[in-house]
Structures are given as structure tokens and as C-alpha cells.
Design a protein around this motif. Sequence first.
Motif, PDB file in Angstrom:
ATOM      1  N   PHE A 144       0.830  -1.208   0.000  1.00 16.06           N
ATOM      2  CA  PHE A 144       0.000   0.000   0.000  1.00 16.06           C
ATOM      3  C   PHE A 144       0.863   1.256   0.000  1.00 16.06           C
ATOM      4  CE2 PHE A 144      -2.366   3.248   2.531  1.00 16.06           C
ATOM      5  CZ  PHE A 144      -3.318   3.541   1.569  1.00 16.06           C
ATOM      6  N   GLN A 145       1.919   1.260   0.801  1.00 17.54           N
ATOM      7  CA  GLN A 145       2.807   2.421   0.869  1.00 17.54           C
ATOM      8  C   GLN A 145       3.439   2.707  -0.495  1.00 17.54           C
ATOM      9  OE1 GLN A 145       5.284   0.734   3.872  1.00 17.54           O
ATOM     10  NE2 GLN A 145       4.433   1.989   5.534  1.00 17.54           N
ATOM     11  N   TYR A 146       3.967   1.660  -1.106  1.00 15.31           N
ATOM     12  CA  TYR A 146       4.653   1.892  -2.375  1.00 15.31           C
ATOM     13  C   TYR A 146       3.663   2.202  -3.497  1.00 15.31           C
ATOM     14  CZ  TYR A 146       8.056   1.707  -6.081  1.00 15.31           C
ATOM     15  OH  TYR A 146       8.847   2.055  -7.142  1.00 15.31           O
ATOM     16  N   TYR A 147       2.455   1.637  -3.431  1.00 12.08           N
ATOM     17  CA  TYR A 147       1.443   1.972  -4.434  1.00 12.08           C
ATOM     18  C   TYR A 147       1.175   3.477  -4.431  1.00 12.08           C
ATOM     19  CZ  TYR A 147      -3.105   2.531  -6.658  1.00 12.08           C
ATOM     20  OH  TYR A 147      -4.129   2.959  -7.457  1.00 12.08           O
ATOM     21  N   LEU A 148       0.967   4.073  -3.249  1.00 17.80           N
ATOM     22  CA  LEU A 148       0.716   5.511  -3.157  1.00 17.80           C
ATOM     23  C   LEU A 148       1.926   6.315  -3.624  1.00 17.80           C
ATOM     24  CD1 LEU A 148      -1.175   5.804   0.252  1.00 17.80           C
ATOM     25  CD2 LEU A 148      -2.146   5.832  -2.053  1.00 17.80           C
ATOM     26  N   TRP A 149       3.118   5.911  -3.179  1.00 16.42           N
ATOM     27  CA  TRP A 149       4.354   6.602  -3.572  1.00 16.42           C
ATOM     28  C   TRP A 149       4.517   6.533  -5.091  1.00 16.42           C
ATOM     29  CZ3 TRP A 149       8.741   5.986  -6.310  1.00 16.42           C
ATOM     30  CH2 TRP A 149       9.833   6.808  -6.019  1.00 16.42           C
ATOM     31  N   HIS A 150       4.323   5.355  -5.648  1.00 16.25           N
ATOM     32  CA  HIS A 150       4.524   5.121  -7.077  1.00 16.25           C
ATOM     33  C   HIS A 150       3.522   5.922  -7.909  1.00 16.25           C
ATOM     34  CE1 HIS A 150       5.579   1.765 -10.200  1.00 16.25           C
ATOM     35  NE2 HIS A 150       6.062   2.949 -10.542  1.00 16.25           N
ATOM     36  N   LEU A 151       2.252   5.879  -7.494  1.00 11.90           N
ATOM     37  CA  LEU A 151       1.211   6.622  -8.193  1.00 11.90           C
ATOM     38  C   LEU A 151       1.516   8.123  -8.183  1.00 11.90           C
ATOM     39  CD1 LEU A 151      -1.638   6.495  -9.545  1.00 11.90           C
ATOM     40  CD2 LEU A 151      -2.595   6.815  -7.248  1.00 11.90           C
ATOM     41  N   LEU A 152       1.905   8.632  -7.017  1.00 11.23           N
ATOM     42  CA  LEU A 152       2.209  10.055  -6.886  1.00 11.23           C
ATOM     43  C   LEU A 152       3.377  10.458  -7.777  1.00 11.23           C
ATOM     44  CD1 LEU A 152       1.540  12.674  -5.283  1.00 11.23           C
ATOM     45  CD2 LEU A 152       3.285  11.959  -3.622  1.00 11.23           C
ATOM     46  N   ILE A 235      -0.068 -17.992  -6.602  1.00 10.64           N
ATOM     47  CA  ILE A 235      -1.189 -17.376  -5.878  1.00 10.64           C
ATOM     48  C   ILE A 235      -2.384 -17.287  -6.820  1.00 10.64           C
ATOM     49  CG2 ILE A 235      -1.997 -15.280  -4.725  1.00 10.64           C
ATOM     50  CD1 ILE A 235       0.829 -14.813  -3.772  1.00 10.64           C
ATOM     51  N   PRO A 236      -3.532 -17.872  -6.458  1.00 11.29           N
ATOM     52  CA  PRO A 236      -4.662 -17.974  -7.393  1.00 11.29           C
ATOM     53  C   PRO A 236      -5.454 -16.677  -7.540  1.00 11.29           C
ATOM     54  CG  PRO A 236      -5.245 -18.945  -5.276  1.00 11.29           C
ATOM     55  CD  PRO A 236      -3.794 -18.546  -5.174  1.00 11.29           C
ATOM     56  N   PHE A 237      -6.402 -16.717  -8.477  1.00 11.14           N
ATOM     57  CA  PHE A 237      -7.408 -15.667  -8.698  1.00 11.14           C
ATOM     58  C   PHE A 237      -6.821 -14.334  -9.168  1.00 11.14           C
ATOM     59  CE2 PHE A 237      -8.952 -18.218  -4.967  1.00 11.14           C
ATOM     60  CZ  PHE A 237      -9.779 -19.056  -5.710  1.00 11.14           C
ATOM     61  N   GLY A 238      -5.581 -14.343  -9.659  1.00  8.39           N
ATOM     62  CA  GLY A 238      -4.984 -13.107 -10.145  1.00  8.39           C
ATOM     63  C   GLY A 238      -4.726 -12.073  -9.076  1.00  8.39           C
ATOM     64  N   LEU A 239      -4.578 -12.518  -7.815  1.00 10.66           N
ATOM     65  CA  LEU A 239      -4.379 -11.586  -6.708  1.00 10.66           C
ATOM     66  C   LEU A 239      -2.971 -10.990  -6.683  1.00 10.66           C
ATOM     67  CD1 LEU A 239      -6.181 -13.568  -3.855  1.00 10.66           C
ATOM     68  CD2 LEU A 239      -7.063 -11.617  -5.140  1.00 10.66           C
ATOM     69  N   TRP A 240      -2.032 -11.673  -7.334  1.00 10.10           N
ATOM     70  CA  TRP A 240      -0.648 -11.221  -7.297  1.00 10.10           C
ATOM     71  C   TRP A 240      -0.273 -10.606  -8.644  1.00 10.10           C
ATOM     72  CZ3 TRP A 240       2.152 -10.874  -3.003  1.00 10.10           C
ATOM     73  CH2 TRP A 240       3.536 -10.647  -3.098  1.00 10.10           C
ATOM     74  N   GLY A 241       0.484  -9.530  -8.606  1.00 12.30           N
ATOM     75  CA  GLY A 241       0.890  -8.863  -9.836  1.00 12.30           C
ATOM     76  C   GLY A 241       1.913  -9.674 -10.608  1.00 12.30           C
ATOM     77  N   GLY A 242       3.147  -9.654 -10.129  1.00 10.73           N
ATOM     78  CA  GLY A 242       4.187 -10.469 -10.732  1.00 10.73           C
ATOM     79  C   GLY A 242       4.884  -9.821 -11.914  1.00 10.73           C
ATOM     80  N   ALA A 243       5.761 -10.612 -12.537  1.00 12.10           N
ATOM     81  CA  ALA A 243       6.640 -10.097 -13.586  1.00 12.10           C
ATOM     82  C   ALA A 243       5.868  -9.600 -14.797  1.00 12.10           C
ATOM     83  CB  ALA A 243       7.639 -11.185 -13.990  1.00 12.10           C
ATOM     84  N   LEU A 244       4.816 -10.308 -15.196  1.00 15.13           N
ATOM     85  CA  LEU A 244       4.067  -9.902 -16.385  1.00 15.13           C
ATOM     86  C   LEU A 244       3.420  -8.536 -16.199  1.00 15.13           C
ATOM     87  CD1 LEU A 244       2.350 -13.255 -17.431  1.00 15.13           C
ATOM     88  CD2 LEU A 244       4.197 -12.066 -18.618  1.00 15.13           C
ATOM     89  N   ARG A 245       2.793  -8.331 -15.052  1.00 16.07           N
ATOM     90  CA  ARG A 245       2.133  -7.049 -14.809  1.00 16.07           C
ATOM     91  C   ARG A 245       3.151  -5.917 -14.658  1.00 16.07           C
ATOM     92  NH1 ARG A 245      -3.359  -7.358 -13.630  1.00 16.07           N
ATOM     93  NH2 ARG A 245      -4.132  -9.449 -13.185  1.00 16.07           N
ATOM     94  N   ALA A 258       1.055  -0.929  -8.180  1.00 17.38           N
ATOM     95  CA  ALA A 258       1.336  -1.703  -6.965  1.00 17.38           C
ATOM     96  C   ALA A 258       2.508  -2.652  -7.211  1.00 17.38           C
ATOM     97  CB  ALA A 258       0.106  -2.482  -6.537  1.00 17.38           C
ATOM     98  N   PRO A 259       3.396  -2.813  -6.238  1.00 16.22           N
ATOM     99  CA  PRO A 259       4.563  -3.659  -6.454  1.00 16.22           C
ATOM    100  C   PRO A 259       4.281  -5.154  -6.357  1.00 16.22           C
ATOM    101  CG  PRO A 259       4.621  -2.724  -4.253  1.00 16.22           C
ATOM    102  CD  PRO A 259       3.441  -2.113  -4.940  1.00 16.22           C
ATOM    103  N   PHE A 260       3.295  -5.537  -5.545  1.00 17.73           N
ATOM    104  CA  PHE A 260       3.078  -6.961  -5.296  1.00 17.73           C
ATOM    105  C   PHE A 260       1.657  -7.407  -5.654  1.00 17.73           C
ATOM    106  CE2 PHE A 260       6.287  -6.114  -1.714  1.00 17.73           C
ATOM    107  CZ  PHE A 260       7.350  -6.223  -2.594  1.00 17.73           C
ATOM    108  N   PHE A 261       0.680  -6.960  -4.890  1.00 16.67           N
ATOM    109  CA  PHE A 261      -0.702  -7.394  -5.113  1.00 16.67           C
ATOM    110  C   PHE A 261      -1.326  -6.630  -6.283  1.00 16.67           C
ATOM    111  CE2 PHE A 261       0.052  -8.332  -0.590  1.00 16.67           C
ATOM    112  CZ  PHE A 261      -0.322  -9.670  -0.555  1.00 16.67           C
ATOM    113  N   ALA A 262      -2.497  -7.100  -6.710  1.00 22.15           N
ATOM    114  CA  ALA A 262      -3.175  -6.479  -7.853  1.00 22.15           C
ATOM    115  C   ALA A 262      -4.405  -5.673  -7.452  1.00 22.15           C
ATOM    116  CB  ALA A 262      -3.584  -7.563  -8.858  1.00 22.15           C
ATOM    117  N   HIS A 263      -4.858  -5.759  -6.174  1.00 23.34           N
ATOM    118  CA  HIS A 263      -6.164  -5.196  -5.828  1.00 23.34           C
ATOM    119  C   HIS A 263      -6.196  -3.670  -5.876  1.00 23.34           C
ATOM    120  CE1 HIS A 263      -3.932  -5.400  -2.010  1.00 23.34           C
ATOM    121  NE2 HIS A 263      -4.681  -4.406  -1.586  1.00 23.34           N
ATOM    122  N   TRP A 264      -5.088  -2.992  -5.531  1.00 19.74           N
ATOM    123  CA  TRP A 264      -5.118  -1.537  -5.547  1.00 19.74           C
ATOM    124  C   TRP A 264      -5.264  -1.003  -6.971  1.00 19.74           C
ATOM    125  CZ3 TRP A 264      -6.675   0.404  -1.406  1.00 19.74           C
ATOM    126  CH2 TRP A 264      -6.246  -0.072  -0.162  1.00 19.74           C
TER     127      TRP A 264
END
Length: 290
Positions: A144-152, A235-245, A258-264
Motif C-alpha cells: 500500500f505504501q509503495y502503491y501511493l508513492w509510485h502513483l504520486l 497465488i490464485p485468482f490473479g491476486l498477485w501482480g508479478g513479472a508480467l504485470r 502496486a509492487p506486489f498485489f493487484a487489488h489496488w
Amino acid sequence: MRVEPLSGELDVSNGTWALSERSLLQPVWDYLQQNHEGTLRSPLFPVVLSVSTYLVLVLFYTVMDLLAPTWPSIRRYQIHQDRTVTWSNIGTTLALTTYNHLLYIFPAAVAQWLWRPPVPLPREAPTVSAFLLGVVGCTVVFDFQYYLWHLLHHRVGWLYRTFHALHHQYRQPFSLVTQYLSAWELFNVGFWATADPLLLQCHCLTAWAFMIFNVWVSTEDHCGYDFPWAMHRLIPFGLWGGALRHDAHHQQPGTNFAPFFAHWDWLGGTATMPPPTKTKTKRERDEKAA
């Protein structure tokens, strides 16, 4: 007649389960304290652990990069099969990484070693539940921290040009691009990785495990490979970002922050998942034409 269990019996059962959980990690923790207590208490230890983990991972992926052009068994897992990581790429990214570590990381580590007292070690290991929940909790908070930093730093032009544009010089990332960063970004990432376990009051064993996990998945995000054992496949259901994303982020910088998860990114409307580029190499095209 059905006999209900007594509350005391339930307490005994719960106590046995807690004891069983703790006993799984306690022998490991006892061994580490008995044989390496001086090393573990040193303020330099987390830095050495983090840097060593990173070097081992980038060495593995760099060997893959150098072998891929002539080894089809490796090249088939590349996201961009027409990409070739050159010695010039390796030298440029490694030079900046070395510069940042010598100029910023190493002096900060030495300062801690000189001025900070040795870290006290608890006698008891964490339970398995506390250990796993701690690693997951730190990962969620960091994400969450890096998602906000990255977006900004993408939405504000001055921040992007001054601090983050350096990382985007490579549109097709490889492992050494992971720390091809400005000093400001490197400081922020290192600060959160260190502070989050303290914020969540994690056991130091949990903090070190999170540190290793963080470096691992960050390097995997930039590696340029879609291996069967990659986190986004485990990790199922596309919850993780990963190299492709994350590769898609370097192709389309307004997406997948987001660096790791996909939900944000789902919630923020910035998610994208283009199909991986599977371009034939020049050698394959020549063979087909012949």
C-alpha cells in the motif's frame, strides 16, 4: 448421553496447539542464538542479509540472461524473446547499484554499527501463525505504501522527472533494473522495509524473513521471465501482480503501480494485463526462412 467437553480440556487443547506451533521454530531460533548471536545482534546484519539476497538473485537471473540467446529452454520463458541483455546493460545498471550502495547504504550501515547498540534478541521464537501473519502483514502494508508513492511519482511531473524517470529508462526490465533507482527511491523502499516490521511489532526472525521475501519478489517482478514457479502463478485468482504485470507497467507507465498485489490497481482503475510478447528471435526467423 452426549458429554460436553469441559472448558479446562479446551484450554489444554489450545495450549498444546500453541506449544506445538512454537516448537516448530524454537529449535531453529535456539541454534541461531547459540551459534550466531553476535552476528544477529549487529545492526549491520539486516543490511548484509538484504544485499546478499539481492546479489544471489541477480546473479542467477543474469546468468539466465546471458545463456538465453543460445539456450531455447531458457529463452522460451522470456517475456520478450527478442530481447538480449548485453554486457553494456549489465555494466550500466550494476554501476549505479554499486554507486548507491557505496555512497548511501554503506555509510548508513556503518553509522548504525558505530552509534546504535547491539539489538536485543528475544529468547522465544515466534509461533508459526505469528511468523506467517507478520510476513503477510508487512507485505500488505509495504504494498500500500509503495502503491501511493509510485502513483504520486507518476502523476506529478516534477517528481517523475526528478526521482523516478531513471528507473524507466529500461522499457523491458531485467533483474538488475530492480535497484536501478534514484537515491530518494532507494531510501524510501529501504525505510519502509525496515520500519514496517517495527510498526507491526514483529519478531526479528519475522522481520528478516520479510526482508528476504521483499527482495525476492521485487527482483522477480523485474526479472523479465515468466517461470512456472513465479509468484503470480502460485497465488490464485490473479491476486498477485508479478513479472508480467510489472513488465506491462514499464511498457505502459500509467498502469500497474502496486509492487506486489493487484487489488489496488483494480480499485484505482489502473490495472492492465496485456498478453506477453512472444516475438521470434532473429535466429528463429532466419531458420524458418531457410
